[in-house]
Design an enzyme around this catalytic site. Sequence first.
Site, PDB file in Angstrom:
ATOM      1  N   HIS A  41      58.006  15.266 -54.422  1.00  0.00           N
ATOM      2  CA  HIS A  41      57.564  16.175 -53.370  1.00  0.00           C
ATOM      3  C   HIS A  41      56.665  17.243 -53.982  1.00  0.00           C
ATOM      4  O   HIS A  41      56.672  17.458 -55.191  1.00  0.00           O
ATOM      5  CB  HIS A  41      58.728  16.789 -52.587  1.00  0.00           C
ATOM      6  CG  HIS A  41      59.730  17.522 -53.409  1.00  0.00           C
ATOM      7  ND1 HIS A  41      61.078  17.243 -53.364  1.00  0.00           N
ATOM      8  CD2 HIS A  41      59.615  18.515 -54.315  1.00  0.00           C
ATOM      9  CE1 HIS A  41      61.737  18.039 -54.181  1.00  0.00           C
ATOM     10  NE2 HIS A  41      60.862  18.825 -54.771  1.00  0.00           N
ATOM     11  N   ASP A  78      64.531  23.865 -56.998  1.00  0.00           N
ATOM     12  CA  ASP A  78      63.707  24.265 -55.862  1.00  0.00           C
ATOM     13  C   ASP A  78      64.441  24.086 -54.545  1.00  0.00           C
ATOM     14  O   ASP A  78      63.831  24.086 -53.486  1.00  0.00           O
ATOM     15  CB  ASP A  78      62.381  23.505 -55.840  1.00  0.00           C
ATOM     16  CG  ASP A  78      62.560  22.023 -55.534  1.00  0.00           C
ATOM     17  OD1 ASP A  78      63.720  21.562 -55.415  1.00  0.00           O
ATOM     18  OD2 ASP A  78      61.543  21.316 -55.389  1.00  0.00           O
ATOM     19  N   ASP A 116      67.680  12.487 -55.104  1.00  0.00           N
ATOM     20  CA  ASP A 116      68.896  11.747 -54.753  1.00  0.00           C
ATOM     21  C   ASP A 116      69.119  10.480 -55.566  1.00  0.00           C
ATOM     22  O   ASP A 116      69.839   9.595 -55.154  1.00  0.00           O
ATOM     23  CB  ASP A 116      68.857  11.389 -53.269  1.00  0.00           C
ATOM     24  CG  ASP A 116      67.603  10.603 -52.896  1.00  0.00           C
ATOM     25  OD1 ASP A 116      66.757  10.372 -53.792  1.00  0.00           O
ATOM     26  OD2 ASP A 116      67.462  10.222 -51.727  1.00  0.00           O
ATOM     27  N   ASP A 166      66.762  42.780 -49.101  1.00  0.00           N
ATOM     28  CA  ASP A 166      68.018  43.515 -48.983  1.00  0.00           C
ATOM     29  C   ASP A 166      68.722  43.138 -47.687  1.00  0.00           C
ATOM     30  O   ASP A 166      69.950  43.019 -47.643  1.00  0.00           O
ATOM     31  CB  ASP A 166      67.764  45.020 -48.991  1.00  0.00           C
ATOM     32  CG  ASP A 166      67.271  45.529 -50.332  1.00  0.00           C
ATOM     33  OD1 ASP A 166      67.550  44.870 -51.351  1.00  0.00           O
ATOM     34  OD2 ASP A 166      66.603  46.581 -50.358  1.00  0.00           O
ATOM     35  N   ASP A 187      52.702  23.224 -56.402  1.00  0.00           N
ATOM     36  CA  ASP A 187      53.556  22.584 -57.406  1.00  0.00           C
ATOM     37  C   ASP A 187      53.949  21.177 -56.959  1.00  0.00           C
ATOM     38  O   ASP A 187      54.064  20.903 -55.761  1.00  0.00           O
ATOM     39  CB  ASP A 187      54.815  23.407 -57.646  1.00  0.00           C
ATOM     40  CG  ASP A 187      54.523  24.738 -58.337  1.00  0.00           C
ATOM     41  OD1 ASP A 187      53.341  25.008 -58.604  1.00  0.00           O
ATOM     42  OD2 ASP A 187      55.475  25.485 -58.598  1.00  0.00           O
ATOM     43  N   HIS A 232      48.651  10.943 -53.807  1.00  0.00           N
ATOM     44  CA  HIS A 232      49.124  11.281 -52.464  1.00  0.00           C
ATOM     45  C   HIS A 232      49.713  12.689 -52.435  1.00  0.00           C
ATOM     46  O   HIS A 232      49.379  13.510 -51.579  1.00  0.00           O
ATOM     47  CB  HIS A 232      50.172  10.258 -52.023  1.00  0.00           C
ATOM     48  CG  HIS A 232      50.723  10.504 -50.653  1.00  0.00           C
ATOM     49  ND1 HIS A 232      50.282   9.822 -49.542  1.00  0.00           N
ATOM     50  CD2 HIS A 232      51.683  11.354 -50.218  1.00  0.00           C
ATOM     51  CE1 HIS A 232      50.941  10.248 -48.476  1.00  0.00           C
ATOM     52  NE2 HIS A 232      51.810  11.179 -48.857  1.00  0.00           N
ATOM     53  N   HIS A 236      48.544  16.592 -50.607  1.00  0.00           N
ATOM     54  CA  HIS A 236      49.297  17.628 -49.893  1.00  0.00           C
ATOM     55  C   HIS A 236      49.149  18.979 -50.602  1.00  0.00           C
ATOM     56  O   HIS A 236      49.055  20.023 -49.962  1.00  0.00           O
ATOM     57  CB  HIS A 236      50.766  17.250 -49.807  1.00  0.00           C
ATOM     58  CG  HIS A 236      51.037  16.111 -48.873  1.00  0.00           C
ATOM     59  ND1 HIS A 236      50.813  16.193 -47.515  1.00  0.00           N
ATOM     60  CD2 HIS A 236      51.508  14.865 -49.103  1.00  0.00           C
ATOM     61  CE1 HIS A 236      51.142  15.039 -46.956  1.00  0.00           C
ATOM     62  NE2 HIS A 236      51.566  14.225 -47.889  1.00  0.00           N
ATOM     63  N   HIS A 265      49.144  14.031 -43.143  1.00  0.00           N
ATOM     64  CA  HIS A 265      49.093  12.571 -43.094  1.00  0.00           C
ATOM     65  C   HIS A 265      47.997  12.068 -42.168  1.00  0.00           C
ATOM     66  O   HIS A 265      47.457  12.808 -41.350  1.00  0.00           O
ATOM     67  CB  HIS A 265      50.438  12.011 -42.640  1.00  0.00           C
ATOM     68  CG  HIS A 265      51.416  11.872 -43.751  1.00  0.00           C
ATOM     69  ND1 HIS A 265      52.760  11.705 -43.561  1.00  0.00           N
ATOM     70  CD2 HIS A 265      51.234  11.885 -45.089  1.00  0.00           C
ATOM     71  CE1 HIS A 265      53.366  11.624 -44.739  1.00  0.00           C
ATOM     72  NE2 HIS A 265      52.453  11.729 -45.673  1.00  0.00           N
ATOM     73  N   ASP A 288      71.435  47.721 -46.390  1.00  0.00           N
ATOM     74  CA  ASP A 288      72.062  46.635 -47.150  1.00  0.00           C
ATOM     75  C   ASP A 288      72.215  45.376 -46.318  1.00  0.00           C
ATOM     76  O   ASP A 288      72.188  44.258 -46.843  1.00  0.00           O
ATOM     77  CB  ASP A 288      73.445  47.065 -47.643  1.00  0.00           C
ATOM     78  CG  ASP A 288      73.388  48.240 -48.593  1.00  0.00           C
ATOM     79  OD1 ASP A 288      72.445  48.285 -49.403  1.00  0.00           O
ATOM     80  OD2 ASP A 288      74.287  49.097 -48.541  1.00  0.00           O
TER      81      ASP A 288
END
Length: 493
Positions: free
Chosen positions: A181, A168, A173, A313, A192, A216, A220, A226, A356
């Site tokens: 997230h 995504d 990390d 394009d 999602d 939590h 969202h 928040h 293009d």
Amino acid sequence: IMEGSLPLMIVVIVALCGAVPLPTPSQEEISKEYLSQYFSDVGVSAPNSIWRSSLDSFDDTLRKMQEFFGLEVTGQLDSNTIEVMAQPRCGYTDVTRYSHFAGNPKWRKPLITYRITQYTPDLNQRDVDAAIAKALKVYSDVIPLDFKQVYSGTADMMMKFKGRDHEDFAPFDGQGGVLAHAFSPGEGLGGDAHFDEDETWTLTSSGTNLFLVAAHELGHALGLGHSKVKTALMFPTYQYVTTEDYELSEDDRQGVQALYGARETSAQPTTKPDPNPKPTKMPSPKRQPNPEPDPEPTSEPPPDRCSRYLIFDAATSINGSLHFFKDGHFWKRGSSWDGISVEKIESVWPGIKKVDAAYEYKKTNTVIFFEGDHYWGINGNTVLPGYPKPISDFDLPSSVTKVDAAVYVPFTSRTLIFVRGKYWSYNEMLGRMDSGYPKTISIELSGIGYNVDSAFQNRGYLYFSSGFRQTEYHYERKRVIRTMLNNGWMDCN
């Protein structure tokens, strides 16, 4: 957590040990990143933005942060402020009381489906299912939405546990950093939720409590931002509380009910469906005398602008409006952001069937459209005389027969021209290519991908699309600000 095509992340900042020392340059840089991410005026659409010294005052922004957390408002990076900055938290920008995303996106149907496509080995599948169901129930208890788990196909809310790169454009990390997230309500990735598999997921106070994080994040995914209320589930910092008989706080409840209304707890279905319904007899249709066949469609319909797999394009601004080109059509988004219109390219610019690549050069009020091995000069809705011309006019080598993307960078007076993993820098003032080019996209413009399908400039940032994903890029700092989907520009919520 994510707003629209944007990732909003729960971040754990390494705690400081012992007495908090006076600010050092490294602490100041960390603080600037913190304030930029959570308290700068860039808005909810860019929560992962860099520190913008030219736009924001460090002292003023620091005062906003201190006021938000109830600290003494000094405008100085004192020990209490640093201590608050070190607390685990969510990566979404901070606000007062409950909040919603820009435009108040929400689900507009009573039954929302969800599917978990990849599970964590930290818990058995039954426990994960139960934790997610419990997290959704705290909302369905107070709003007229129901949630149903499905086990195949595409659900409204797709969930998975995966570490690092998980497709995504917002890679995790590793352990101890970003926890999860999610995306606000909408098409494609909307709703999602992704959980970092490198964390240790638990149902207790140890490790990372799945129910609390999921509740939590799913807030969202329902459209909540928040809250400043410290006891609210949607408060920025992550903190463990007992999960037995968990209920939303008053602030969370007011926030989600402001979007969906309150559930009538006494309401029950008045009838149950008949397990053996009798077929309803339909009236016989009247005989029609030799109907005429349906006429053939006069033109091909425009592509689906809300598809999560939308690939442009080309894209460019023209006289203050953004134009996005696809399969002989273009969408126009006005500077007032008041809607999207669609037209065929050839109906506005006769003779041009496909674009293009495109870019606007405001110094001459000219827009360049690339089409195959030639290009056109445009002024407003007028094709300039003397066009088309060969793309060799740009000092491109003879091996280049098509341009993938182009964008004019105002502060350098250069146009970047992208072709198959490489790009050139064209000096508009001198009318020739800069020396030392082409360069490799993935090396020189790290983070935007290996190829560029379309590019445009908007409000000081460059936007590079690779496939259906797009990167917002700060060209002066050579830094990625955020990632999104192309359809994020298409007003699909």
